[in-house]
Design an enzyme around this catalytic site. Structure first.
Site, mmCIF file in Angstrom:
data_model
loop_
_atom_site.group_PDB
_atom_site.id
_atom_site.type_symbol
_atom_site.label_atom_id
_atom_site.label_comp_id
_atom_site.label_asym_id
_atom_site.label_seq_id
_atom_site.Cartn_x
_atom_site.Cartn_y
_atom_site.Cartn_z
ATOM 1 N N ASP A 23 -2.055 -1.312 -13.195
ATOM 2 C CA ASP A 23 -3.362 -0.645 -13.264
ATOM 3 C C ASP A 23 -3.500 0.269 -14.492
ATOM 4 O O ASP A 23 -4.614 0.611 -14.882
ATOM 5 C CB ASP A 23 -3.608 0.192 -11.999
ATOM 6 C CG ASP A 23 -3.475 -0.632 -10.732
ATOM 7 O OD1 ASP A 23 -3.626 -1.860 -10.800
ATOM 8 O OD2 ASP A 23 -3.205 -0.036 -9.663
ATOM 9 N N ARG A 63 -7.366 -1.217 -9.138
ATOM 10 C CA ARG A 63 -7.797 -0.138 -8.250
ATOM 11 C C ARG A 63 -9.002 0.616 -8.821
ATOM 12 O O ARG A 63 -9.986 -0.009 -9.123
ATOM 13 C CB ARG A 63 -6.646 0.830 -7.954
ATOM 14 C CG ARG A 63 -5.663 0.306 -6.947
ATOM 15 C CD ARG A 63 -4.898 1.447 -6.299
ATOM 16 N NE ARG A 63 -3.577 1.026 -5.888
ATOM 17 C CZ ARG A 63 -3.300 0.430 -4.732
ATOM 18 N NH1 ARG A 63 -4.266 0.195 -3.865
ATOM 19 N NH2 ARG A 63 -2.070 0.074 -4.435
ATOM 20 N N ARG A 73 0.375 -9.960 -11.088
ATOM 21 C CA ARG A 73 1.607 -9.181 -10.888
ATOM 22 C C ARG A 73 2.872 -10.032 -10.998
ATOM 23 O O ARG A 73 3.975 -9.509 -10.933
ATOM 24 C CB ARG A 73 1.564 -8.511 -9.510
ATOM 25 C CG ARG A 73 0.446 -7.507 -9.356
ATOM 26 C CD ARG A 73 0.864 -6.255 -8.617
ATOM 27 N NE ARG A 73 1.618 -6.467 -7.416
ATOM 28 C CZ ARG A 73 1.210 -6.116 -6.195
ATOM 29 N NH1 ARG A 73 0.023 -5.566 -6.029
ATOM 30 N NH2 ARG A 73 1.982 -6.296 -5.164
ATOM 31 N N GLY A 97 3.708 -1.535 -5.413
ATOM 32 C CA GLY A 97 3.478 -2.946 -5.743
ATOM 33 C C GLY A 97 4.399 -3.385 -6.872
ATOM 34 O O GLY A 97 4.697 -2.606 -7.766
ATOM 35 N N GLY A 120 1.737 6.246 -6.298
ATOM 36 C CA GLY A 120 2.277 6.509 -4.962
ATOM 37 C C GLY A 120 3.750 6.874 -5.016
ATOM 38 O O GLY A 120 4.162 7.934 -4.529
ATOM 39 N N ARG A 138 -19.979 -19.229 -10.087
ATOM 40 C CA ARG A 138 -18.728 -19.360 -9.338
ATOM 41 C C ARG A 138 -17.900 -18.098 -9.524
ATOM 42 O O ARG A 138 -18.033 -17.394 -10.525
ATOM 43 C CB ARG A 138 -17.907 -20.539 -9.853
ATOM 44 C CG ARG A 138 -18.568 -21.887 -9.650
ATOM 45 C CD ARG A 138 -18.388 -22.347 -8.205
ATOM 46 N NE ARG A 138 -18.689 -23.760 -8.071
ATOM 47 C CZ ARG A 138 -19.889 -24.261 -7.812
ATOM 48 N NH1 ARG A 138 -20.929 -23.455 -7.676
ATOM 49 N NH2 ARG A 138 -20.038 -25.566 -7.684
HETATM 50 O O1 F6P Z 1 -1.564 -0.970 -7.789
HETATM 51 C C1 F6P Z 1 -1.315 -2.290 -8.091
HETATM 52 C C2 F6P Z 1 -2.207 -3.220 -7.312
HETATM 53 O O2 F6P Z 1 -1.913 -4.541 -7.702
HETATM 54 C C3 F6P Z 1 -3.701 -2.924 -7.441
HETATM 55 O O3 F6P Z 1 -4.239 -3.365 -8.651
HETATM 56 C C4 F6P Z 1 -4.212 -3.620 -6.208
HETATM 57 O O4 F6P Z 1 -5.421 -3.023 -5.757
HETATM 58 C C5 F6P Z 1 -3.120 -3.408 -5.202
HETATM 59 O O5 F6P Z 1 -1.944 -3.115 -5.932
HETATM 60 C C6 F6P Z 1 -2.868 -4.571 -4.291
HETATM 61 O O6 F6P Z 1 -1.872 -4.218 -3.389
HETATM 62 P P1 F6P Z 1 -1.226 -5.257 -2.367
HETATM 63 O O7 F6P Z 1 -0.192 -6.039 -3.105
HETATM 64 O O8 F6P Z 1 -0.612 -4.375 -1.329
HETATM 65 O O9 F6P Z 1 -2.312 -6.142 -1.849
#
Ligand code: F6P
Length: 365
Positions: free
Chosen positions: A145, A189, A292, A17, A122, A283
């Protein structure tokens, strides 16, 4: 692989990611390499860019302008395809030898003598498997994360926390105006770092993290307790990996082969239950990929620059199979093997959990 003289050609690859700071690392690596008289090739689209037909771009000085503050990665990234080493809820898959033979061939064709892999759990698991195969590689720890073992901080995390804290600040005023409960679901995560840092920084009343399974009675007690104190609104921050005692992770979408499970949805479940049990209008906001995106914080820019410079140093010293790491005091390196395999989660006896409890913030248990 080629022999090391004063000139070297190195490659840099961004995997998994994206997150703020990837470009700042690319810049730092390419600048430090150029300073040594080396050449840097940026591999496009993750490790796959090394396979024929290779996709890459030359990272000369001209290509680096503006990268320090630019979000995302100019090289692109991938968290699926043949180089996916994580499946389900974080299980590891050994990638086939032929894939590494093809990778090695691709590197030789491009004249790349060593690789910098910028990635999270990963991508660094793949980097470790490549190192065991014989590919000269070093790692740089990336992930919002903050869950990589062997480094006290990954880059991207501080920017994600800044985003989540800003969201809490905004939710605070609207929750207060409407006498509502607002639940903010954040990423992370299986680690609660983003939730607990942002929760403490943003003044959340309830913080739910995967490390502490929660009980709905406890969350609702916090809401009604605040009502009694004349506080008619409550801010809850929930990590996507939070789950009730005896319950399972909430996932979104169907599980795909050779891919990690997609977490998401716990915020809505918590909001629904709070409204049902307390009668308070509730809500939910899912912050998602906003965490991100965008420019890295000052802290991340600095960390990325230190990490990039150290990665080039590791290559110069031929210390392959290592990952640059933040030790809490300085930047150093550790074996890649120490960084993967187990996640760094929020310690239950650590400062954040203790401070939260000391202030009367509910952790849902
Ligand atoms: O590992 C980074 C992360 O943003 C996690 O916090 C989240 O669960 C995952 O990647 C989301 O991944 P994607 O962009 O594939 O939906």
């Amino acid at each position: 692989m080629g022999t090391f003289g004063s000139f070297m050609k190195i490659g840099i690859v961004t995997g998994g990611g994206d997150c703020p700071g990837l470009n700042a690392v690319i810049r730092a690596v390419a600048k430090a390499a150029t300073k040594r008289g080396w050449e840097t090739l940026g591999v496009i689209g993750g490790y796959q860019g090394l396979l024929a037909p290779q996709k890459y771009r030359l990272l000369d000085y001209k290509a680096l302008s503006g990268l320090l503050v630019r979000g995302g990665t100019i090289l692109g990234t991938a968290n699926r395809g043949p180089f996916s080493a994580k499946t389900g809820h974080g299980e590891t898959r050994q990638l086939p030898r032929e894939l590494f033979e093809d990778t090695m061939r691709g590197m030789e064709q491009l004249g790349i003598e060593a690789l910098v892999s910028v990635g999270g759990d990963g991508s660094l698991t793949i980097a470790h498997q490549m190192h065991e195969f014989g590919i000269p590689i070093v790692g740089v720890p990336k992930t919002i994360d903050n869950d990589l073992a062997a480094t006290t901080m990954t880059f991207g995390f501080d920017s994600a926390v800044a985003c989540a804290t800003d969201a809490l600040d905004r939710l605070h005023t609207t929750a207060e105006s409407h006498n509502r409960v607002l639940v903010l679901e954040v990423m992370g995560r299986y680690a609660g770092w983003i939730a607990i840092y942002a929760g403490v920084a943003g003044g959340a009343d309830v913080i739910l993290i995967p490390e502490i399974p929660f009980r709905y009675e406890s969350i609702c007690a916090a809401v009604t307790e605040r009502e009694k104190m004349g506080k008619h609104f409550t801010l809850v921050i929930a990590a996507e990996g939070a789950k009730p005692e005896g319950g399972n992770f909430v996932t979104s979408g169907a599980q795909q082969q050779n891919r990690e499970a997609r977490l998401g949805g716990i915020g809505a479940a918590v909001a629904e239950e709070i409204e049902k049990r307390t009668g308070k209008e509730t809500r939910v906001v899912v912050l998602g990929h906003l965490q991100r995106g965008g420019s890295p914080t000052n802290m991340d820019r600095a960390l990325c620059t230190l990490f990039g410079a150290e990665a080039v140093e590791l290559i110069a010293d031929k210390k392959f199979g290592r990952m640059v790491a933040h030790t809490g005091v300085t930047v150093d390196s550790v074996p890649l093997a120490d960084a993967i395999g187990h996640l760094r989660t929020v310690p239950l006896d650590g400062a954040f959990v203790q401070a939260a409890r000391a202030l009367g913030i509910s952790l849902g248990d």
